[in-house]
Design an enzyme around this catalytic site. Structure first.
Site, short mmCIF file in Angstrom:
data_model
loop_
_atom_site.label_atom_id
_atom_site.label_comp_id
_atom_site.label_asym_id
_atom_site.label_seq_id
_atom_site.Cartn_x
_atom_site.Cartn_y
_atom_site.Cartn_z
N LYS A 42 0.80 -1.24 0.00
CA LYS A 42 0.00 0.00 0.00
C LYS A 42 0.83 1.28 0.00
O LYS A 42 0.42 2.31 0.52
CB LYS A 42 -0.99 0.04 1.19
CG LYS A 42 -1.80 -1.20 1.41
CD LYS A 42 -2.28 -1.89 0.17
CE LYS A 42 -3.38 -1.24 -0.58
NZ LYS A 42 -3.76 -2.05 -1.78
N HIS A 102 6.92 -7.32 -2.53
CA HIS A 102 6.81 -6.59 -1.26
C HIS A 102 7.82 -7.13 -0.24
O HIS A 102 7.70 -6.84 0.95
CB HIS A 102 5.40 -6.75 -0.66
CG HIS A 102 4.32 -6.05 -1.41
ND1 HIS A 102 4.40 -4.73 -1.80
CD2 HIS A 102 3.09 -6.48 -1.81
CE1 HIS A 102 3.27 -4.39 -2.43
NE2 HIS A 102 2.47 -5.43 -2.44
N SER A 132 -4.56 2.56 4.59
CA SER A 132 -4.78 1.94 3.28
C SER A 132 -4.77 0.41 3.43
O SER A 132 -5.60 -0.28 2.82
CB SER A 132 -3.67 2.40 2.33
OG SER A 132 -3.83 1.84 1.06
#
Ligand code: PPS
Length: 289
Positions: A42, A102, A132
């Site tokens: 995010k 990620h 988020s």
């Protein structure tokens, strides 16, 4: 929508099928011209992915509007039941590969370092990321149900969410930001001066951009344009996995939305956590426009 429980890989919480495919991620063979776009979740991954693909196509959206962003920039550690893992899709991919991940720096497969692959890392302030991420958990069935915001925020600060601790993640990349094949960007800087950020990425990738191409990339990668583009707003992603009737993937795209979500007490607790975690580094974030 049924949410899934988490598993652990080398101490990092992750999705069950991701953990089961971990050996394939760890042994993944990067190629010299691979480009990785990496963030804590995010933090602007999709935005950076679209910018990079447009840069390699000299701003020509007829070329980038060929497939959804998650197909053009496959997500390295993604694995789902009854589907080939991304590692396998990438193994079969021809030409230059743009790869989303990620993973914290220490868990990135070693072949990326051995090949000096270019890596673009985007960091975003931890309060907006928390908000988020909370909303995203509600839509994304591969993650556990986030429960109430208060308890999610506590787990987030403890690092008990997918990809672990936000602060450890950003610090892991900040430590190595001076390596010549790593570009460290801030989401808030990209918001403030998108053209400058696009130029920085193009320079890093050694791609010349005409004035027109730069303008076109800025136009195509604005929040509004990406929100309206079905190839970047994830509306083509299976609804059973990401239910955007709960919250759209392209939700707000601003700096400071945390102010609408954190109580004063939560903000103070986060500030305390932030001061503790960032002591001993010169890494600082911008929390308001
Ligand atoms: S993911 O699921 O981790 O890959 O998500 P990621 O793409 O990293 O982050 C999603 C958030 O980035 C915002 N976003 C943008 N902001 C500004 N400009 C552009 N072009 C843009 N594209 C995506 C998106 O809205 C999510 O943030 P929030 O705060 O939820 O709106």
């Amino acid at each position: 929508m049924a949410h899934s429980p988490m598993k652990y890989v080398k101490g990092m919480p992750t999705e069950g099928p991701f953990a089961e495919n971990w050996m394939n991620v760890q042994n993944f063979q990067a190629r010299e011209d691979d480009v990785m776009i990496n963030t804590y979740p995010k933090s602007g991954t999709t935005w950076a992915c679209e910018i990079v693909d447009l840069i390699f196509n000299a701003g020509d959206s007829k070329k980038t509007d060929r497939e959804a962003i998650y197909e053009r920039v496959p997500f390295l550690e993604l694995a789902m039941a009854n589907m080939p893992p991304t590692t396998q899709i990438l193994d079969n991919m021809k030409g230059r590969r743009l790869i989303k991940s990620h993973l914290p720096a220490e868990l990135v497969p070693k072949s990326f370092w051995e090949n000096n692959c270019k890596i673009i890392y985007v960091a975003r302030n931890g309060k907006d990321v928390a908000v988020s991420y909370y909303h995203f958990h509600k839509t994304f069935s591969l993650f556990p149900d986030p429960g109430p915001w208060e308890s999610f925020l506590e787990r987030y600060m403890e690092g008990e969410v997918a990809y672990g601790s936000w602060s450890d993640h950003v610090k892991s990349w900040w430590k190595i930001r001076q390596q010549s094949h790593v570009l460290f960007l801030f989401y808030e800087d990209m918001l403030q001066d998108p053209k400058h950020a696009i130029q920085q990425v193009a320079d890093f990738l050694k791609q010349d951009l005409s004035h027109e191409a730069l303008n076109e990339i800025q136009r195509k990668t604005s929040f509004q344009a990406m929100k309206e583009n079905p190839l970047t707003n994830y509306s083509t992603f299976p609804n059973s996995i990401m239910d955007q009737s709960v919250t759209p993937f392209m939700r707000k795209g601003i700096c400071g939305d945390w102010k609408n979500n954190f109580t004063v007490a939560q903000s103070e607790r986060f500030d305390e956590y932030y001061r503790r975690e960032m002591s001993g580094t010169d890494l600082t974030f911008c929390f308001s426009e």
